[in-house]
Design a protein around this motif. Structure first.
Motif, PDB file in Angstrom:
ATOM      1  N   GLY A 193     -11.351  -3.902   2.811  1.00  0.00           N
ATOM      2  CA  GLY A 193     -11.486  -5.048   3.706  1.00  0.00           C
ATOM      3  C   GLY A 193     -10.289  -5.979   3.651  1.00  0.00           C
ATOM      4  N   LEU A 194      -9.885  -6.367   2.443  1.00  0.00           N
ATOM      5  CA  LEU A 194      -8.722  -7.241   2.304  1.00  0.00           C
ATOM      6  C   LEU A 194      -7.456  -6.556   2.805  1.00  0.00           C
ATOM      7  N   LEU A 195      -7.361  -5.254   2.552  1.00  0.00           N
ATOM      8  CA  LEU A 195      -6.187  -4.516   3.019  1.00  0.00           C
ATOM      9  C   LEU A 195      -6.096  -4.553   4.538  1.00  0.00           C
ATOM     10  N   ALA A 196      -7.228  -4.380   5.215  1.00  0.00           N
ATOM     11  CA  ALA A 196      -7.234  -4.443   6.681  1.00  0.00           C
ATOM     12  C   ALA A 196      -6.797  -5.823   7.166  1.00  0.00           C
ATOM     13  N   CYS A 197      -7.235  -6.868   6.460  1.00  0.00           N
ATOM     14  CA  CYS A 197      -6.847  -8.234   6.839  1.00  0.00           C
ATOM     15  C   CYS A 197      -5.350  -8.446   6.656  1.00  0.00           C
ATOM     16  N   PHE A 198      -4.810  -7.961   5.549  1.00  0.00           N
ATOM     17  CA  PHE A 198      -3.379  -8.129   5.309  1.00  0.00           C
ATOM     18  C   PHE A 198      -2.558  -7.314   6.304  1.00  0.00           C
ATOM     19  N   GLN A 199      -3.026  -6.135   6.640  1.00  0.00           N
ATOM     20  CA  GLN A 199      -2.313  -5.339   7.634  1.00  0.00           C
ATOM     21  C   GLN A 199      -2.306  -6.050   8.989  1.00  0.00           C
ATOM     22  N   HIS A 200      -3.430  -6.673   9.330  1.00  0.00           N
ATOM     23  CA  HIS A 200      -3.505  -7.446  10.571  1.00  0.00           C
ATOM     24  C   HIS A 200      -2.528  -8.622  10.520  1.00  0.00           C
ATOM     25  N   LEU A 201      -2.489  -9.296   9.386  1.00  0.00           N
ATOM     26  CA  LEU A 201      -1.609 -10.452   9.226  1.00  0.00           C
ATOM     27  C   LEU A 201      -0.142 -10.045   9.321  1.00  0.00           C
ATOM     28  N   GLY A 205       5.566 -22.582   1.425  1.00  0.00           N
ATOM     29  CA  GLY A 205       6.322 -23.766   1.823  1.00  0.00           C
ATOM     30  C   GLY A 205       5.778 -24.309   3.132  1.00  0.00           C
ATOM     31  N   LYS A 206       6.676 -24.716   4.013  1.00  0.00           N
ATOM     32  CA  LYS A 206       6.230 -25.252   5.296  1.00  0.00           C
ATOM     33  C   LYS A 206       5.588 -24.178   6.159  1.00  0.00           C
ATOM     34  N   THR A 207       6.105 -22.948   6.046  1.00  0.00           N
ATOM     35  CA  THR A 207       5.586 -21.850   6.859  1.00  0.00           C
ATOM     36  C   THR A 207       5.245 -20.659   5.979  1.00  0.00           C
ATOM     37  N   LEU A 208       4.627 -19.670   6.588  1.00  0.00           N
ATOM     38  CA  LEU A 208       4.197 -18.474   5.878  1.00  0.00           C
ATOM     39  C   LEU A 208       5.410 -17.585   5.607  1.00  0.00           C
ATOM     40  N   ASN A 209       5.862 -17.583   4.360  1.00  0.00           N
ATOM     41  CA  ASN A 209       7.051 -16.828   3.980  1.00  0.00           C
ATOM     42  C   ASN A 209       6.707 -15.357   3.788  1.00  0.00           C
ATOM     43  N   LEU A 210       7.450 -14.477   4.446  1.00  0.00           N
ATOM     44  CA  LEU A 210       7.131 -13.051   4.417  1.00  0.00           C
ATOM     45  C   LEU A 210       7.273 -12.468   3.016  1.00  0.00           C
ATOM     46  N   GLU A 211       8.316 -12.860   2.300  1.00  0.00           N
ATOM     47  CA  GLU A 211       8.529 -12.304   0.962  1.00  0.00           C
ATOM     48  C   GLU A 211       7.379 -12.664   0.022  1.00  0.00           C
ATOM     49  N   LYS A 212       6.952 -13.932   0.055  1.00  0.00           N
ATOM     50  CA  LYS A 212       5.846 -14.324  -0.819  1.00  0.00           C
ATOM     51  C   LYS A 212       4.543 -13.679  -0.368  1.00  0.00           C
ATOM     52  N   LEU A 213       4.398 -13.467   0.917  1.00  0.00           N
ATOM     53  CA  LEU A 213       3.206 -12.782   1.413  1.00  0.00           C
ATOM     54  C   LEU A 213       3.141 -11.359   0.861  1.00  0.00           C
ATOM     55  N   LEU A 214       4.280 -10.676   0.841  1.00  0.00           N
ATOM     56  CA  LEU A 214       4.326  -9.323   0.285  1.00  0.00           C
ATOM     57  C   LEU A 214       4.121  -9.344  -1.232  1.00  0.00           C
ATOM     58  N   GLU A 215       4.636 -10.375  -1.901  1.00  0.00           N
ATOM     59  CA  GLU A 215       4.401 -10.513  -3.340  1.00  0.00           C
ATOM     60  C   GLU A 215       2.910 -10.690  -3.625  1.00  0.00           C
ATOM     61  N   THR A 216       2.240 -11.474  -2.784  1.00  0.00           N
ATOM     62  CA  THR A 216       0.797 -11.677  -2.943  1.00  0.00           C
ATOM     63  C   THR A 216       0.047 -10.369  -2.741  1.00  0.00           C
ATOM     64  N   LYS A 217       0.437  -9.622  -1.736  1.00  0.00           N
ATOM     65  CA  LYS A 217      -0.180  -8.317  -1.473  1.00  0.00           C
ATOM     66  C   LYS A 217       0.014  -7.387  -2.674  1.00  0.00           C
ATOM     67  N   THR A 218       1.216  -7.387  -3.221  1.00  0.00           N
ATOM     68  CA  THR A 218       1.505  -6.540  -4.384  1.00  0.00           C
ATOM     69  C   THR A 218       0.647  -6.936  -5.579  1.00  0.00           C
ATOM     70  N   ARG A 219       0.514  -8.250  -5.810  1.00  0.00           N
ATOM     71  CA  ARG A 219      -0.290  -8.736  -6.934  1.00  0.00           C
ATOM     72  C   ARG A 219      -1.747  -8.311  -6.793  1.00  0.00           C
ATOM     73  N   LEU A 220      -2.270  -8.388  -5.593  1.00  0.00           N
ATOM     74  CA  LEU A 220      -3.657  -7.978  -5.355  1.00  0.00           C
ATOM     75  C   LEU A 220      -3.832  -6.480  -5.564  1.00  0.00           C
ATOM     76  N   GLU A 221      -2.843  -5.707  -5.155  1.00  0.00           N
ATOM     77  CA  GLU A 221      -2.918  -4.255  -5.342  1.00  0.00           C
ATOM     78  C   GLU A 221      -2.878  -3.897  -6.822  1.00  0.00           C
ATOM     79  N   ARG A 222      -2.017  -4.555  -7.576  1.00  0.00           N
ATOM     80  CA  ARG A 222      -1.895  -4.250  -9.002  1.00  0.00           C
ATOM     81  C   ARG A 222      -3.137  -4.658  -9.781  1.00  0.00           C
ATOM     82  N   SER A 223      -3.775  -5.748  -9.355  1.00  0.00           N
ATOM     83  CA  SER A 223      -4.960  -6.230 -10.068  1.00  0.00           C
ATOM     84  C   SER A 223      -6.227  -5.475  -9.681  1.00  0.00           C
ATOM     85  N   GLY A 224      -6.133  -4.635  -8.651  1.00  0.00           N
ATOM     86  CA  GLY A 224      -7.304  -3.895  -8.197  1.00  0.00           C
ATOM     87  C   GLY A 224      -8.178  -4.659  -7.222  1.00  0.00           C
TER      88      GLY A 224
END
Length: 269
Positions: free
Chosen positions: A200-208, A176-195
């Motif tokens: 590298g991406l995990l380090a970036c998400f942890q930083h974020l 939406g207008k700002t970075l929503n935490l719930e959707k950010l976690l949903e995105t992280k979950t989707r990436l984890e499930r898809s492999g």
């Protein structure tokens, strides 16, 4: 010459494929590659709508032979073979003598979750194809269009293609207008499930996530890069963002970030 084992079937449903697996084992056709490809096909096709399991063919590439299932009069052709990262399902749509945007039916993309939430891969493909036809109208009879988007690999091909167009969307997530935490976690979950969530991406998400409060401005774009993957987290407008954040990893997979502000756009916020 490669031997082909043919199975005429009514539909590529679960019962049909499981029965075929038993028969292939009994007849000695179920080598390691064929079994891997068939198991992958069963898992993948189970999630397809009925429309994509009728009037289709499925070919499995084994070690010494091909196994082909034909359901009805195929308008979609599936091929499962072993790629560098494991089994892959490729879809092919023969279009006849001319390839036009109307050949790209939405039914071909049924059940697919596109990597790009701003412009889906089917829309991108139509745009690329339309631009090619506009600049070179005579090319319609000699084109093939290849789309690779996540698990989707689909090729539209004329009878004798001489040139290839490619559409490979990178992942863009629309907030939406700002970075929503719930959707950010949903995105992280989707990436984890898809492999896709490698170190590298995990380090970036942890930083974020650790610095979440620093990414709360409106109308921002966050570009994340790691493991040879590039993705965007888009807030507010589709484009022309007043603040852009770039998060990336170094050789030791340590995440770093850099912020760029466009002061001209701030005037219109």
């Amino acid at each position: 010459m490669t031997e082909i084992k043919n199975f005429p079937v009514s539909s590529l449903d679960l019962d049909t494929l499981l029965s075929a697996k038993v028969k292939l084992r009994q007849e000695g056709f179920l080598d390691s590659n064929t079994k891997t490809c068939l198991d992958f096909a069963i898992q993948t096709l189970e999630n397809f709508p009925v429309s994509k399991r009728r009037d289709v063919s499925l070919t499995l590439e084994g070690e010494r032979q091909l196994v082909r299932f034909t359901a009805g009069n195929p308008v979609l052709q599936y091929v499962v073979r072993l790629g560098q990262k494991g089994p892959e399902l490729h879809q092919k749509v023969p279009v006849g003598s001319r390839l036009t945007p109307s050949c790209l039916s939405e039914s071909h993309f049924a059940g697919h979750c596109c990597r790009d939430e701003l412009e889906g891969c089917s829309s991108q493909a139509r745009r690329v194809l339309s631009a090619e036809i506009e600049s070179n109208p005579s090319s319609q009879g000699e084109l093939e269009l290849r789309i690779v988007c996540g698990e989707l690999r689909i090729t539209y091909s004329t009878q004798q293609p001489r040139r290839s167009l490619y559409v490979r969307p990178h992942r863009r997530v629309l907030f939406g207008k700002t970075l929503n935490l719930e959707k950010l976690l949903e995105t992280k979950t989707r990436l984890e499930r898809s492999g896709e969530m490698k170190d590298g991406l995990l380090a970036c998400f942890q930083h974020l996530l650790s610095n979440y409060s620093q990414f709360q401005d409106e109308n921002i774009r966050v570009v994340v890069q790691g493991d040879g993957e590039l993705m965007e987290l888009v807030c507010g407008r589709d484009k022309y963002h007043s603040t852009q954040h770039f998060i990336y990893t170094d050789g030791q997979n340590r995440a770093h970030s850099h912020m760029v502000q466009d002061m001209e756009l701030w005037e219109y916020e």
